[in-house]
Design a protein around this motif. Structure first.
Motif, PDB file in Angstrom:
ATOM      1  N   LYS A 400       0.827  -1.213   0.000  1.00 17.87           N
ATOM      2  CA  LYS A 400       0.000   0.000   0.000  1.00 17.87           C
ATOM      3  C   LYS A 400       0.859   1.260   0.000  1.00 17.87           C
ATOM      4  CE  LYS A 400      -2.890  -1.034   3.446  1.00 17.87           C
ATOM      5  NZ  LYS A 400      -4.092  -0.903   4.321  1.00 17.87           N
ATOM      6  N   ARG A 401       1.971   1.222   0.727  1.00 15.71           N
ATOM      7  CA  ARG A 401       2.860   2.390   0.739  1.00 15.71           C
ATOM      8  C   ARG A 401       3.446   2.638  -0.650  1.00 15.71           C
ATOM      9  NH1 ARG A 401       4.093   0.533   6.057  1.00 15.71           N
ATOM     10  NH2 ARG A 401       5.766  -0.812   5.297  1.00 15.71           N
ATOM     11  N   THR A 402       3.829   1.553  -1.316  1.00 13.30           N
ATOM     12  CA  THR A 402       4.394   1.693  -2.659  1.00 13.30           C
ATOM     13  C   THR A 402       3.344   2.215  -3.633  1.00 13.30           C
ATOM     14  OG1 THR A 402       5.877  -0.161  -2.193  1.00 13.30           O
ATOM     15  CG2 THR A 402       5.641   0.500  -4.494  1.00 13.30           C
ATOM     16  N   HIS A 403       2.128   1.690  -3.527  1.00 11.62           N
ATOM     17  CA  HIS A 403       1.031   2.154  -4.380  1.00 11.62           C
ATOM     18  C   HIS A 403       0.787   3.642  -4.165  1.00 11.62           C
ATOM     19  CE1 HIS A 403      -3.534   1.947  -5.459  1.00 11.62           C
ATOM     20  NE2 HIS A 403      -2.822   2.392  -6.471  1.00 11.62           N
ATOM     21  N   LEU A 404       0.830   4.076  -2.923  1.00  6.76           N
ATOM     22  CA  LEU A 404       0.626   5.490  -2.610  1.00  6.76           C
ATOM     23  C   LEU A 404       1.699   6.353  -3.263  1.00  6.76           C
ATOM     24  CD1 LEU A 404      -0.753   7.786  -1.037  1.00  6.76           C
ATOM     25  CD2 LEU A 404       0.641   7.146   0.948  1.00  6.76           C
ATOM     26  N   ARG A 405       2.950   5.909  -3.197  1.00  2.00           N
ATOM     27  CA  ARG A 405       4.041   6.688  -3.805  1.00  2.00           C
ATOM     28  C   ARG A 405       3.862   6.798  -5.319  1.00  2.00           C
ATOM     29  NH1 ARG A 405       7.365   3.803  -0.126  1.00  2.00           N
ATOM     30  NH2 ARG A 405       8.033   2.376  -1.777  1.00  2.00           N
ATOM     31  N   ILE A 406       3.494   5.683  -5.955  1.00  3.79           N
ATOM     32  CA  ILE A 406       3.315   5.700  -7.408  1.00  3.79           C
ATOM     33  C   ILE A 406       2.150   6.606  -7.787  1.00  3.79           C
ATOM     34  CG2 ILE A 406       2.695   4.302  -9.419  1.00  3.79           C
ATOM     35  CD1 ILE A 406       4.194   1.971  -8.140  1.00  3.79           C
ATOM     36  N   ALA A 407       1.038   6.482  -7.055  1.00  3.69           N
ATOM     37  CA  ALA A 407      -0.136   7.310  -7.358  1.00  3.69           C
ATOM     38  C   ALA A 407       0.171   8.789  -7.162  1.00  3.69           C
ATOM     39  CB  ALA A 407      -1.313   6.887  -6.484  1.00  3.69           C
ATOM     40  N   SER A 408       0.935   9.106  -6.123  1.00  8.04           N
ATOM     41  CA  SER A 408       1.291  10.507  -5.869  1.00  8.04           C
ATOM     42  C   SER A 408       2.076  11.080  -7.038  1.00  8.04           C
ATOM     43  CB  SER A 408       2.119  10.617  -4.585  1.00  8.04           C
ATOM     44  OG  SER A 408       1.379  10.176  -3.465  1.00  8.04           O
ATOM     45  N   ARG A 409       2.983  10.279  -7.579  1.00  4.99           N
ATOM     46  CA  ARG A 409       3.788  10.751  -8.707  1.00  4.99           C
ATOM     47  C   ARG A 409       2.961  10.857  -9.982  1.00  4.99           C
ATOM     48  NH1 ARG A 409       6.707   8.420 -12.792  1.00  4.99           N
ATOM     49  NH2 ARG A 409       6.378   6.299 -12.048  1.00  4.99           N
ATOM     50  N   MET A 410       2.023   9.925 -10.160  1.00  3.70           N
ATOM     51  CA  MET A 410       1.271   9.869 -11.410  1.00  3.70           C
ATOM     52  C   MET A 410       0.169  10.920 -11.498  1.00  3.70           C
ATOM     53  SD  MET A 410       2.365   7.561 -13.516  1.00  3.70           S
ATOM     54  CE  MET A 410       3.529   6.195 -13.486  1.00  3.70           C
ATOM     55  N   ILE A 411      -0.624  11.062 -10.428  1.00  7.55           N
ATOM     56  CA  ILE A 411      -1.811  11.915 -10.547  1.00  7.55           C
ATOM     57  C   ILE A 411      -1.788  13.127  -9.632  1.00  7.55           C
ATOM     58  CG2 ILE A 411      -3.224   9.966 -11.293  1.00  7.55           C
ATOM     59  CD1 ILE A 411      -4.521   9.923  -8.539  1.00  7.55           C
ATOM     60  N   GLY A 412      -0.833  13.197  -8.702  1.00 10.05           N
ATOM     61  CA  GLY A 412      -0.747  14.367  -7.836  1.00 10.05           C
ATOM     62  C   GLY A 412      -2.038  14.599  -7.069  1.00 10.05           C
ATOM     63  N   ASP A 413      -2.618  15.774  -7.231  1.00 12.87           N
ATOM     64  CA  ASP A 413      -3.840  16.132  -6.503  1.00 12.87           C
ATOM     65  C   ASP A 413      -5.112  15.847  -7.295  1.00 12.87           C
ATOM     66  OD1 ASP A 413      -2.347  17.062  -4.342  1.00 12.87           O
ATOM     67  OD2 ASP A 413      -2.124  19.059  -5.237  1.00 12.87           O
ATOM     68  N   GLU A 414      -4.983  15.171  -8.436  1.00 18.56           N
ATOM     69  CA  GLU A 414      -6.167  14.869  -9.241  1.00 18.56           C
ATOM     70  C   GLU A 414      -7.078  13.895  -8.489  1.00 18.56           C
ATOM     71  OE1 GLU A 414      -7.115  15.830 -12.479  1.00 18.56           O
ATOM     72  OE2 GLU A 414      -5.597  17.375 -12.184  1.00 18.56           O
ATOM     73  N   PRO A 415      -8.407  13.982  -8.696  1.00 21.31           N
ATOM     74  CA  PRO A 415      -9.303  13.010  -8.059  1.00 21.31           C
ATOM     75  C   PRO A 415      -9.084  11.615  -8.619  1.00 21.31           C
ATOM     76  CG  PRO A 415     -10.505  14.393  -9.615  1.00 21.31           C
ATOM     77  CD  PRO A 415      -9.130  14.979  -9.490  1.00 21.31           C
ATOM     78  N   GLY A 416      -9.452  10.603  -7.842  1.00 20.79           N
ATOM     79  CA  GLY A 416      -9.312   9.229  -8.295  1.00 20.79           C
ATOM     80  C   GLY A 416     -10.354   8.884  -9.338  1.00 20.79           C
ATOM     81  N   SER A 417     -10.062   7.876 -10.159  1.00 25.38           N
ATOM     82  CA  SER A 417     -10.996   7.493 -11.218  1.00 25.38           C
ATOM     83  C   SER A 417     -12.189   6.721 -10.681  1.00 25.38           C
ATOM     84  CB  SER A 417     -10.273   6.662 -12.286  1.00 25.38           C
ATOM     85  OG  SER A 417      -9.611   5.560 -11.700  1.00 25.38           O
TER      86      SER A 417
END
Length: 440
Positions: A400-417
């Protein structure tokens, strides 16, 4: 209702004109359209799978012309009337999901083509190891393919050094699965060793990577390879979407097996088969650790490439992953807030299963320890199982921590899909550490 889009963004239009004039694409689509209508009226010979896939890869699912979708719909009706190959019907259901209004994470990833099972059942059929190996071998073949002007339009094709990095990581993912398949495929042992060497190599050998991936791919029956091929229907023509889909498909196989093992362990504990339950959950630790390179692989996706196609995936979100939610809920029964959250609202079938079940493995373990007939021997066995569950929980938290890091880099403050707050949502669920729910 399917919204027909016939205008690409500026970059897409520019690349399309460079690589393949629109008139050529239009002529190709017209030919496939007519062929489909003829086949639907007089279904002689095999369904033109390759032609359909070529169109979807040339346009992206979101931009396939309405006329072609209607021809595919007519062909599907013929397939159903004739009891055609189920794989073809499943392909058409996934290809027409936006037209049908059934588009979801499951159809975006083509999961019905990979397995007929649904969590918490095991993958079955072709088998998780075989599918994982084929998915990664196919990804390597895509990444190190010869780049020429005859292939379908691809935007933002990665540089060769990035493609080879992906090939190395994909080989790391498939090696353990291929090792387990050597009994069925004796040639797999030598291929797995070559894959280890390629993953560790310091120089980029694209020819060897392509040759090796092709040999691994061809270990498997053509019918199985065809299903894997049909399962990839990108929504757009950004090259990184190939990587995105293949890694998410691999995750789903892992989640399904994790959920199935946890369900089996839940049955084993009340029957006092604690050793079996411990073995199953140790297997979960192994699965989670073997799948770690998937995160490294997914992290090679460029944020600008992801954002280029992400908007066309709306309606599909990892929050709809039945395998992940089944694993989470079977491991430890979610509290009311979690069960009523968007996470489980997005997987109604799993939510119903969880609501009816009422307990998870953690609760079953607690009941066994406090139940009648508990003695020192049982207590020791349960303590060993509990230690393994703590390990599963810790490795899961690392995921989950790794997923969070990747998502932070990919979408920043954008809402989730999945209609969530995106990274903020992922950060909040980091607190859902399973053993915080353990009864005192």
């Amino acid at each position: 209702m399917y919204a027909v889009h016939n205008v690409r963004d500026g970059a897409g239009q520019h690349s399309l004109q460079e690589h393949r004039p629109p008139s050529v694409l239009s002529e190709s689509v017209a030919e496939v359209h007519d062929r489909l209508l003829v086949w639907a009226a007089r279904p002689e010979g095999a369904f033109p799978v390759a032609d359909v896939l070529a169109c979807y890869h040339a346009f992206g699912k979101h931009f396939v012309p309405l006329s072609l979708l209607q021809a595919l719909d007519a062909a599907r009706a013929t397939c159903l009337a004739r009891n055609e190959d189920p794989a073809v019907v499943q392909l058409l259901d996934c290809a027409l999901d936006k037209l049908d209004g059934t588009y979801s994470y499951r159809t975006y990833l083509g999961l019905p083509l990979l397995t007929s099972a649904r969590p918490p059942r095991r993958v079955g059929g072709i088998g998780a190891d075989a599918l994982l190996t084929m998915l990664m071998a196919d990804l390597v073949r895509h990444e190190v393919r010869p780049r020429d002007r005859t292939e379908p339009l691809r935007l933002m094709v990665p540089p060769p050094e990035l493609s080879f990095k992906r090939a190395r990581l994909a080989m790391r993912v498939l090696v353990p699965a291929l090792d387990r398949l050597t009994g069925r495929h004796p040639a797999g042992a030598a291929l797995a060793e070559r894959a280890r060497q390629l993953a560790a190599a310091r120089t980029d050998d694209h020819a060897e990577a392509l040759s090796l991936a092709t040999e691994i791919w061809e270990l498997f029956p053509e019918s199985d390879r065809q299903r894997v091929t049909m399962s990839l229907l990108p929504v757009y023509v950004v090259d990184d979407e190939y990587l995105f889909i293949r890694t998410l498909q691999a995750y789903e196989l892992v989640f399904m097996e994790l959920a199935a093992s946890t369900a089996d362990a839940m049955e084993a504990v009340p029957a006092r088969r604690i050793t079996d339950a411990t073995r199953l959950m140790r297997g979960c630790v192994t699965m989670l650790r073997e799948a770690r390179p998937l995160f490294s692989l997914q992290a090679t996706m460029r944020a600008e490439a992801f954002l280029k196609f992400r908007g066309y995936t709306l309606g599909s979100s990892a929050i709809q992953s039945e395998g992940y939610k089944a694993f989470e809920a079977l491991f430890a029964h979610p509290d009311t807030d979690r069960l009523e959250s968007p996470a489980f609202a997005s997987v109604p079938r799993i939510k119903q299963m969880v609501s009816q079940g009422g307990v998870g493995l953690l609760e079953v373990l607690g009941s066994a320890a406090a139940g009648p007939g508990a003695d020192e021997h049982l207590g020791c066995a349960l303590a060993e199982l509990r230690a393994v569950l703590v390990e599963v929980d810790e490795v899961h938290q690392q995921w989950k921590r790794t997923h969070l890091r990747i998502a932070s880099r990919m979408i920043g403050d954008e809402p989730g899909s999945g209609n969530t707050d995106g990274v903020s949502y992922l950060r909040a669920v980091m607190d859902n550490k399973v053993f915080s729910k353990e009864p005192s």
